[in-house]
Design a protein around this motif. Sequence first.
Motif, PDB file in Angstrom:
ATOM      1  N   VAL A 163     -41.327  17.612 -74.846  1.00 48.93           N
ATOM      2  CA  VAL A 163     -42.780  17.586 -74.672  1.00 48.93           C
ATOM      3  C   VAL A 163     -43.308  16.228 -75.116  1.00 48.93           C
ATOM      4  O   VAL A 163     -42.792  15.626 -76.060  1.00 48.93           O
ATOM      5  N   THR A 164     -44.342  15.754 -74.420  1.00 50.91           N
ATOM      6  CA  THR A 164     -44.979  14.503 -74.791  1.00 50.91           C
ATOM      7  C   THR A 164     -46.495  14.662 -74.754  1.00 50.91           C
ATOM      8  O   THR A 164     -47.009  15.644 -74.209  1.00 50.91           O
ATOM      9  N   THR A 165     -47.193  13.694 -75.332  1.00 51.16           N
ATOM     10  CA  THR A 165     -48.649  13.674 -75.301  1.00 51.16           C
ATOM     11  C   THR A 165     -49.109  12.556 -74.376  1.00 51.16           C
ATOM     12  O   THR A 165     -48.586  11.440 -74.448  1.00 51.16           O
ATOM     13  N   GLY A 166     -50.052  12.866 -73.515  1.00 53.15           N
ATOM     14  CA  GLY A 166     -50.527  11.868 -72.570  1.00 53.15           C
ATOM     15  C   GLY A 166     -49.778  11.955 -71.251  1.00 53.15           C
ATOM     16  O   GLY A 166     -49.111  12.948 -70.953  1.00 53.15           O
ATOM     17  N   ILE A 167     -49.885  10.903 -70.456  1.00 54.11           N
ATOM     18  CA  ILE A 167     -49.328  10.935 -69.095  1.00 54.11           C
ATOM     19  C   ILE A 167     -48.078  10.078 -68.922  1.00 54.11           C
ATOM     20  O   ILE A 167     -47.488  10.061 -67.842  1.00 54.11           O
ATOM     21  N   MET A 168     -47.649   9.371 -69.969  1.00 57.67           N
ATOM     22  CA  MET A 168     -46.438   8.569 -69.845  1.00 57.67           C
ATOM     23  C   MET A 168     -45.228   9.482 -69.683  1.00 57.67           C
ATOM     24  O   MET A 168     -45.100  10.497 -70.378  1.00 57.67           O
ATOM     25  N   PRO A 169     -44.311   9.171 -68.747  1.00 54.74           N
ATOM     26  CA  PRO A 169     -43.172  10.061 -68.477  1.00 54.74           C
ATOM     27  C   PRO A 169     -42.301  10.280 -69.702  1.00 54.74           C
ATOM     28  O   PRO A 169     -42.102   9.372 -70.510  1.00 54.74           O
ATOM     29  N   VAL A 170     -41.801  11.493 -69.831  1.00 58.27           N
ATOM     30  CA  VAL A 170     -40.833  11.805 -70.872  1.00 58.27           C
ATOM     31  C   VAL A 170     -39.492  12.087 -70.195  1.00 58.27           C
ATOM     32  O   VAL A 170     -39.441  12.817 -69.198  1.00 58.27           O
ATOM     33  N   GLN A 171     -38.433  11.498 -70.707  1.00 55.83           N
ATOM     34  CA  GLN A 171     -37.109  11.644 -70.109  1.00 55.83           C
ATOM     35  C   GLN A 171     -36.475  12.952 -70.572  1.00 55.83           C
ATOM     36  O   GLN A 171     -36.286  13.164 -71.761  1.00 55.83           O
ATOM     37  N   GLN A 172     -36.160  13.825 -69.630  1.00 52.91           N
ATOM     38  CA  GLN A 172     -35.472  15.062 -69.962  1.00 52.91           C
ATOM     39  C   GLN A 172     -33.962  14.828 -70.010  1.00 52.91           C
ATOM     40  O   GLN A 172     -33.450  13.904 -69.373  1.00 52.91           O
ATOM     41  N   THR A 173     -33.259  15.644 -70.743  1.00 53.97           N
ATOM     42  CA  THR A 173     -31.814  15.468 -70.867  1.00 53.97           C
ATOM     43  C   THR A 173     -31.112  15.864 -69.569  1.00 53.97           C
ATOM     44  O   THR A 173     -31.586  16.729 -68.827  1.00 53.97           O
ATOM     45  N   ASP A 174     -29.972  15.241 -69.325  1.00 52.70           N
ATOM     46  CA  ASP A 174     -29.178  15.599 -68.142  1.00 52.70           C
ATOM     47  C   ASP A 174     -28.765  17.060 -68.200  1.00 52.70           C
ATOM     48  O   ASP A 174     -28.730  17.746 -67.171  1.00 52.70           O
ATOM     49  N   GLN A 175     -28.458  17.544 -69.400  1.00 47.64           N
ATOM     50  CA  GLN A 175     -28.035  18.942 -69.539  1.00 47.64           C
ATOM     51  C   GLN A 175     -29.137  19.894 -69.093  1.00 47.64           C
ATOM     52  O   GLN A 175     -28.892  20.856 -68.369  1.00 47.64           O
ATOM     53  N   ALA A 176     -30.375  19.614 -69.511  1.00 47.12           N
ATOM     54  CA  ALA A 176     -31.491  20.482 -69.137  1.00 47.12           C
ATOM     55  C   ALA A 176     -31.747  20.430 -67.633  1.00 47.12           C
ATOM     56  O   ALA A 176     -31.986  21.469 -67.003  1.00 47.12           O
ATOM     57  N   LEU A 177     -31.690  19.242 -67.062  1.00 46.85           N
ATOM     58  CA  LEU A 177     -31.941  19.110 -65.622  1.00 46.85           C
ATOM     59  C   LEU A 177     -30.859  19.786 -64.803  1.00 46.85           C
ATOM     60  O   LEU A 177     -31.145  20.407 -63.772  1.00 46.85           O
ATOM     61  N   ARG A 178     -29.619  19.684 -65.256  1.00 38.20           N
ATOM     62  CA  ARG A 178     -28.535  20.377 -64.544  1.00 38.20           C
ATOM     63  C   ARG A 178     -28.713  21.890 -64.630  1.00 38.20           C
ATOM     64  O   ARG A 178     -28.469  22.616 -63.661  1.00 38.20           O
ATOM     65  N   ALA A 179     -29.146  22.366 -65.795  1.00 34.45           N
ATOM     66  CA  ALA A 179     -29.360  23.802 -65.960  1.00 34.45           C
ATOM     67  C   ALA A 179     -30.474  24.295 -65.044  1.00 34.45           C
ATOM     68  O   ALA A 179     -30.373  25.379 -64.438  1.00 34.45           O
ATOM     69  N   LEU A 180     -31.534  23.517 -64.919  1.00 34.01           N
ATOM     70  CA  LEU A 180     -32.620  23.902 -64.015  1.00 34.01           C
ATOM     71  C   LEU A 180     -32.149  23.915 -62.567  1.00 34.01           C
ATOM     72  O   LEU A 180     -32.510  24.807 -61.788  1.00 34.01           O
ATOM     73  N   ALA A 181     -31.340  22.926 -62.199  1.00 33.37           N
ATOM     74  CA  ALA A 181     -30.813  22.889 -60.832  1.00 33.37           C
ATOM     75  C   ALA A 181     -29.942  24.109 -60.559  1.00 33.37           C
ATOM     76  O   ALA A 181     -30.002  24.699 -59.466  1.00 33.37           O
ATOM     77  N   ARG A 182     -29.139  24.515 -61.543  1.00 37.52           N
ATOM     78  CA  ARG A 182     -28.318  25.721 -61.371  1.00 37.52           C
ATOM     79  C   ARG A 182     -29.197  26.958 -61.209  1.00 37.52           C
ATOM     80  O   ARG A 182     -28.889  27.852 -60.417  1.00 37.52           O
ATOM     81  N   ALA A 183     -30.284  26.998 -61.955  1.00 38.76           N
ATOM     82  CA  ALA A 183     -31.198  28.146 -61.841  1.00 38.76           C
ATOM     83  C   ALA A 183     -31.831  28.216 -60.466  1.00 38.76           C
ATOM     84  O   ALA A 183     -32.055  29.307 -59.927  1.00 38.76           O
ATOM     85  N   VAL A 184     -32.120  27.062 -59.886  1.00 39.87           N
ATOM     86  CA  VAL A 184     -32.695  27.038 -58.545  1.00 39.87           C
ATOM     87  C   VAL A 184     -31.659  27.442 -57.505  1.00 39.87           C
ATOM     88  O   VAL A 184     -31.930  28.283 -56.624  1.00 39.87           O
ATOM     89  N   GLU A 185     -30.464  26.888 -57.588  1.00 41.43           N
ATOM     90  CA  GLU A 185     -29.481  27.089 -56.520  1.00 41.43           C
ATOM     91  C   GLU A 185     -28.926  28.508 -56.448  1.00 41.43           C
ATOM     92  O   GLU A 185     -28.301  28.873 -55.445  1.00 41.43           O
TER      93      GLU A 185
END
Length: 234
Positions: A132-154
């Motif tokens: 989580v971040t404050t404001g609009i500057m991008p926050v980098q998510q971990t590769d592990q979390a992004l892979r897990a989300l992709a698995r949830a979608v697929e």
Amino acid sequence: MKRFWDDARAQAAEGGYAILLDGKPVRLPSGARLRVATAPLAEAIAGEWRAAGGTKGGEMRPEQVPLTRLVGTAEERIAPDPAATVAAIARYGESDLLCYRATESKLASRQAEAWDPWLSWSARALDAPLRVTTGIMPVQQTDQALRALARAVEQHPPLVLAALGVAVPALGSLVLGLAIAGGHLAPEEAYRLSTLDEAFQEEIWGTDPESTARRESAAADVAIAARLVSLAHA
């Protein structure tokens, strides 16, 4: 186009259920007959066609048959190669709405109270803890979390992917979209959560027609996507 049929009905057919207009099957743009797996979904689609255009000769618009359009997207665009759609939907996890908090303390407090439980759900149920971040500057998510989300979608079939392809952009949140798809969150509540910022601003500045129309359109998109998920599982 002009409505050319008097009656629309669902009928059991090889491979599931077909939708007939005066006895003739509804076809997809490719020419293939539209087929769905469940009777409730077939009946809902037939209901769209019974209502579209009012009566024979009336003007029928594509937005009057949203379930039909989503089923067509699932069958002709997603099913042949789901990977492209999975990747496009999963990409929303890189900038999920729930991860961006306001600098204004009162709104930030509302966001934390409403959104933190769903980020906790993402971490627990999807193995995808998000930063989580404050404001609009991008926050980098971990590769592990992004892979897990992709698995949830697929893991979802083409019909649900078509629904997610509508709901996730409307919500601005992959987490909320996946919660709807999994039956953990009602579409009305998901939409409310996704519009906390707008609701807060309206308390201060009031409403305007353009904003109201935009929000109504987004709410309708989320509702029809959730309805497709429900009918696909019926």
